[in-house]
Structure formats: C-alpha cells, structure tokens
Design a protein around this motif. Structure first.
Motif, mmCIF file in Angstrom:
data_model
loop_
_atom_site.group_PDB
_atom_site.id
_atom_site.type_symbol
_atom_site.label_atom_id
_atom_site.label_comp_id
_atom_site.label_asym_id
_atom_site.label_seq_id
_atom_site.Cartn_x
_atom_site.Cartn_y
_atom_site.Cartn_z
ATOM 1 N N GLU A 119 -42.900 -10.109 -2.330
ATOM 2 C CA GLU A 119 -43.963 -9.625 -0.872
ATOM 3 C C GLU A 119 -43.808 -8.790 -0.057
ATOM 4 N N ASN A 120 -42.291 -9.370 1.008
ATOM 5 C CA ASN A 120 -42.095 -8.711 1.759
ATOM 6 C C ASN A 120 -42.183 -8.995 3.161
ATOM 7 N N LYS A 121 -42.807 -10.157 2.951
ATOM 8 C CA LYS A 121 -43.855 -11.023 4.399
ATOM 9 C C LYS A 121 -42.700 -12.254 5.183
ATOM 10 N N ALA A 122 -42.957 -13.215 4.110
ATOM 11 C CA ALA A 122 -42.795 -14.469 4.214
ATOM 12 C C ALA A 122 -41.251 -14.662 3.593
ATOM 13 N N ILE A 123 -40.064 -15.109 4.143
ATOM 14 C CA ILE A 123 -39.280 -15.490 3.924
ATOM 15 C C ILE A 123 -38.470 -17.224 4.134
ATOM 16 N N ASN A 124 -38.007 -18.152 2.527
ATOM 17 C CA ASN A 124 -37.532 -19.208 3.410
ATOM 18 C C ASN A 124 -35.570 -18.906 3.460
ATOM 19 N N LEU A 125 -35.624 -19.774 5.222
ATOM 20 C CA LEU A 125 -34.672 -19.446 5.736
ATOM 21 C C LEU A 125 -34.250 -20.967 6.785
ATOM 22 N N PHE A 126 -32.713 -20.893 5.900
ATOM 23 C CA PHE A 126 -32.198 -22.381 6.319
ATOM 24 C C PHE A 126 -31.554 -22.645 7.590
ATOM 25 N N ASN A 127 -31.591 -22.820 8.715
ATOM 26 C CA ASN A 127 -30.553 -22.519 9.449
ATOM 27 C C ASN A 127 -29.559 -23.627 9.345
ATOM 28 N N ILE A 128 -28.223 -22.701 9.279
ATOM 29 C CA ILE A 128 -26.674 -23.141 9.820
ATOM 30 C C ILE A 128 -26.501 -24.235 10.916
ATOM 31 N N ASP A 129 -26.816 -23.602 11.844
ATOM 32 C CA ASP A 129 -26.853 -24.488 13.867
ATOM 33 C C ASP A 129 -26.728 -25.654 13.304
ATOM 34 N N HIS A 130 -28.093 -25.866 12.807
ATOM 35 C CA HIS A 130 -29.082 -26.756 13.028
ATOM 36 C C HIS A 130 -29.636 -27.717 11.707
ATOM 37 N N GLY A 131 -29.371 -27.239 11.008
ATOM 38 C CA GLY A 131 -29.369 -28.338 9.881
ATOM 39 C C GLY A 131 -31.095 -27.819 9.374
ATOM 40 N N ARG A 132 -31.416 -26.397 9.801
ATOM 41 C CA ARG A 132 -33.008 -26.568 9.596
ATOM 42 C C ARG A 132 -33.279 -25.783 8.750
ATOM 43 N N TYR A 133 -34.703 -26.048 7.410
ATOM 44 C CA TYR A 133 -34.878 -25.319 6.923
ATOM 45 C C TYR A 133 -36.062 -24.808 6.909
ATOM 46 N N ILE A 134 -36.884 -24.096 6.926
ATOM 47 C CA ILE A 134 -37.609 -22.774 7.411
ATOM 48 C C ILE A 134 -38.589 -22.712 6.406
ATOM 49 N N PRO A 135 -39.018 -22.941 5.899
ATOM 50 C CA PRO A 135 -40.509 -21.965 4.883
ATOM 51 C C PRO A 135 -41.345 -21.224 4.697
ATOM 52 N N GLY A 136 -41.105 -20.011 4.234
ATOM 53 C CA GLY A 136 -42.242 -19.279 4.787
ATOM 54 C C GLY A 136 -42.099 -18.782 6.413
ATOM 55 N N ALA A 137 -40.349 -17.945 7.042
ATOM 56 C CA ALA A 137 -40.314 -16.986 7.446
ATOM 57 C C ALA A 137 -40.778 -15.901 7.516
ATOM 58 N N PRO A 138 -42.038 -15.720 9.220
ATOM 59 C CA PRO A 138 -41.892 -13.602 9.100
ATOM 60 C C PRO A 138 -40.561 -12.978 8.569
ATOM 61 N N VAL A 139 -40.998 -12.670 8.334
ATOM 62 C CA VAL A 139 -39.692 -12.011 7.559
ATOM 63 C C VAL A 139 -39.391 -10.709 8.890
ATOM 64 N N LYS A 140 -40.551 -10.447 9.195
ATOM 65 C CA LYS A 140 -40.178 -8.844 10.766
ATOM 66 C C LYS A 140 -39.758 -9.969 11.504
ATOM 67 N N HIS A 141 -39.193 -10.897 11.397
ATOM 68 C CA HIS A 141 -38.380 -10.933 12.767
ATOM 69 C C HIS A 141 -37.191 -11.766 12.575
ATOM 70 N N GLN A 142 -37.093 -11.506 11.543
ATOM 71 C CA GLN A 142 -34.872 -11.440 10.894
ATOM 72 C C GLN A 142 -34.858 -10.755 11.317
ATOM 73 N N CYS A 143 -33.299 -11.023 11.424
ATOM 74 C CA CYS A 143 -31.770 -10.156 11.634
ATOM 75 C C CYS A 143 -32.354 -8.472 11.746
ATOM 76 N N SER A 144 -33.172 -8.978 13.715
ATOM 77 C CA SER A 144 -33.583 -7.605 14.345
ATOM 78 C C SER A 144 -32.959 -7.639 15.378
ATOM 79 N N GLY A 145 -32.838 -6.645 16.300
ATOM 80 C CA GLY A 145 -33.250 -7.102 17.964
ATOM 81 C C GLY A 145 -33.802 -5.409 18.667
ATOM 82 N N ASP A 146 -33.666 -5.599 19.354
ATOM 83 C CA ASP A 146 -34.333 -3.837 20.010
ATOM 84 C C ASP A 146 -33.270 -3.175 21.263
ATOM 85 N N TYR A 147 -33.310 -1.840 19.405
ATOM 86 C CA TYR A 147 -32.285 -1.233 19.848
ATOM 87 C C TYR A 147 -30.972 -1.140 19.260
ATOM 88 N N PHE A 148 -30.726 -2.216 18.801
ATOM 89 C CA PHE A 148 -29.704 -2.332 17.973
ATOM 90 C C PHE A 148 -28.399 -1.750 18.563
#
Length: 350
Positions: A23-52
C-alpha cells in the motif's frame, strides 16, 4: 527551483513493492547500527532529505522521468511476467545506474574520498573537499556517461519460488564483481561500472530480482530472460549483498524479525567500514630516467613534498555466489597493464 523540498534518494515507487500490503504507506525495517527491528515505519520518511539533489528543477524532472518509466515497467514485471522485453531491460538498467549513483551512502563515500585527498594535500586544498550534496550532484552530472558504460551488460530476472523472500535496503543497487574477488585484485585494486566481471543486482520485489552481468565472464541459463529458482541458499546469498552494502536500514515486507537478525549476524563480519582507502607515497630517489616513490603515512611527509596520492573504494566480499551464476568458457577481456587481449579459460568453478 525544484518544486519538491523532500527529495527521496530511494523513491517510494521503488519501495512500494516492499511495503506492508503493497500500500506504500508503511514498511518494516531493520536498522543495522542499532540492531533494531521497526515494524510499520512510515514510508514517507525513508531515504529522503530536504533538497537532496539541490534546487535544480531540470535535474529533478530528469530524475522523475527515469523513476516514472521504472514504476510503469516494474508494476508489470512484479505482477507476473513471462519474458524480459528490450524496453524493460533498458528501463531497469537506467534505473539501476541512477540508483547506484544517487543514494546517500554513495554520496558519503565520494565525500569521504575527497576529504581524505584534501587532508593529505593540506589546507590549500580545503576548498576541493566535497559536501554530501556536492557529491550527489556531481554524480548526477556523470549519469549519461555511466549509463553508456553499462550498455554491453547482459540482464536477466530471477523469479523467486523459494521460501525466503528478497529484501532491499537504503542503498539497493548493488555493484559487485566475482571475477575481481576471484583474481584477488581486491587486495590492491578497486572496480567500477566499466570493469571486467561486473555484476549488478537490484531487488524489484519479494519474488523478483534483476541481475546485470558481464556476458564475457559469466553465463546464466534463462528462458526469455527469466530464471526461476526455488533455492533458499541462492536467495540468501543475493540478500547478503543488501546487508553488506546498506548504509543503515534494510527493508522487508514479510520476512520475520528473527530471520533478518540471523541473516545480519551471519554477514556482519564482512561489512566494510570505512568504504574508501588512501595510499600516500613520497619521492624516494631515482636513476634519472625513473623516479621511485615510497608509501608512507601522509602525516610523515614534508609540506610541498613531491608525492603521489591514490584513493580507492573498498567493496565487501560475499560469503559465496549463487549457483546459477556460472563462469563462461573461453571469455575474452581486456587487460590494461598488458594492453592486449587475453583468452580466459576458466571453467564452471574458479
């Protein structure tokens, strides 16, 4: 000026296939540095930056054009494909090159390399050190030439019928090279888009992955550009590249937390940091016709001393390679140091 402030370096049209329910709204992620699994993270905040990519509207539109073509082709391929068309192959290659050049991780590597150079040269070179934003815009400027460099690559789609789903990451376009590691060249050299033995990987969804490869070094048995595999080990080896290459986050759709933790634990020791290396050599005599240089730590050199600086990118070596990626008999390749064509007679195993 660019119209979108929040610019994704891994677009949502790509991540959609890995989102919860597609549905392009939520995504499950695993953060390598902190060893943390985060289910259902908002997609809109992933892999982005202001005027990248900066605020160049023309550049933004060019990127959106490549993404739009990818979105159209990927939707058809992921929903079920029987063959890989020439158009789809061109679109996938264009997107793979773009994605390889533009991620935050790729920009950080370029910025780190330029910083090492500036530190070695001294204060007078400070202005040449790249920021992350500078690095990504420079990479975008090289996109057309980089795309042309890859036009002789073979391509196939791997259709996953195993019980292990494909995963992706915040740096999903993988550049690796089995031939390079086999020849032990990784001990002193690096490789790039124009190197012998190149392999490119890009997961398109849990059940589909794109493979680009040097047809002079490898052969892959396909039917109309499609390879079906039910081998969990092969899929796990392909997923390992995402773990080795990712900057911070892995993205999964249905893979469970424990399976991701196990895969990360297995590959963790092979992750490489830093991803760049600098060699500094100072003049150490000669015989008139030749000059000899000696490798030293650059802090040991004198100001304005005659020196050579060499930088290279370091690539992580996987634990093994998929069984379907076979050596090609009697392939031809170019050896720069000999400026001649050599025949390689490697058989099916190194």
């Amino acid at each position: 000026m660019a119209t979108n402030k929040n610019q994704h370096f891994v677009p949502r049209c790509y991540l959609k296939a890995f989102t919860v329910g597609g549905e392009n709204k939520a995504i499950n992620l695993f953060n390598i540095d902190h060893g943390r699994y985060i289910p259902g993270a908002p997609v809109k905040h992933q892999c982005s930056g202001d005027y990248f990519y900066g605020q160049d509207e023309q550049l933004e539109n060019a990127i959106l054009s490549v993404e739009g073509a990818y979105e159209t082709e990927a939707k058809t391929l992921v929903s079920g494909c029987r063959s890989l068309s020439k158009r789809a192959a061109t679109v996938l290659r264009a997107f793979w090159v773009l994605q390889y050049l533009r991620t935050e991780a790729a920009s950080i590597r370029s910025a780190q390399m330029s910083r090492q150079m500036a530190d070695a040269i001294g204060e007078e070179a400070e202005d040449f050190a790249l920021s992350i934003k500078d690095a990504v815009q420079l990479a975008m400027g090289a996109y057309v030439d980089s795309f042309r460099t890859t036009d002789d690559l073979g391509m196939c789609l791997v259709r996953n019928a195993s019980g292990t789903p494909f995963i992706t990451s915040d740096d999903p376009s993988i550049l690796t090279n089995r031939w390079h590691f086999h020849r032990q060249w990784h001990l002193t050299r690096s490789f790039g888009l124009g190197s012998i033995g190149l392999i490119g990987l890009l997961p398109l969804g849990e059940e589909l992955l794109c493979v680009l490869y040097d047809p002079e070094k490898y052969e892959i048995a396909t039917t109309d550009g499609i390879l079906d595999t039910a081998c969990d080990q092969d899929v796990a080896l392909l997923n390992e590249h995402q773990i080795l290459n990712c900057h911070a986050n892995l993205y999964v759709r249905s893979a469970g937390e424990q399976s991701i933790r196990s895969a990360v634990a297995f590959a963790q020791a092979r992750r490489v940091y830093p991803r760049t290396e600098m060699v500094y050599a100072v003049r150490d005599g000669g015989d008139g016709d030749h000059v000899r240089y000696r490798v030293v730590k650059h802090k040991e050199s004198e100001p304005h001393e005659d020196a050579i600086i060499h930088t290279r990118q370091i690539h992580a070596e996987p634990s093994d390679w998929p069984s379907f990626l076979r050596w090609k008999d009697c392939g031809y390749f170019f050896v720069p140091e000999d400026t001649s064509l050599r025949r390689d007679r490697n058989r099916q195993s190194p």
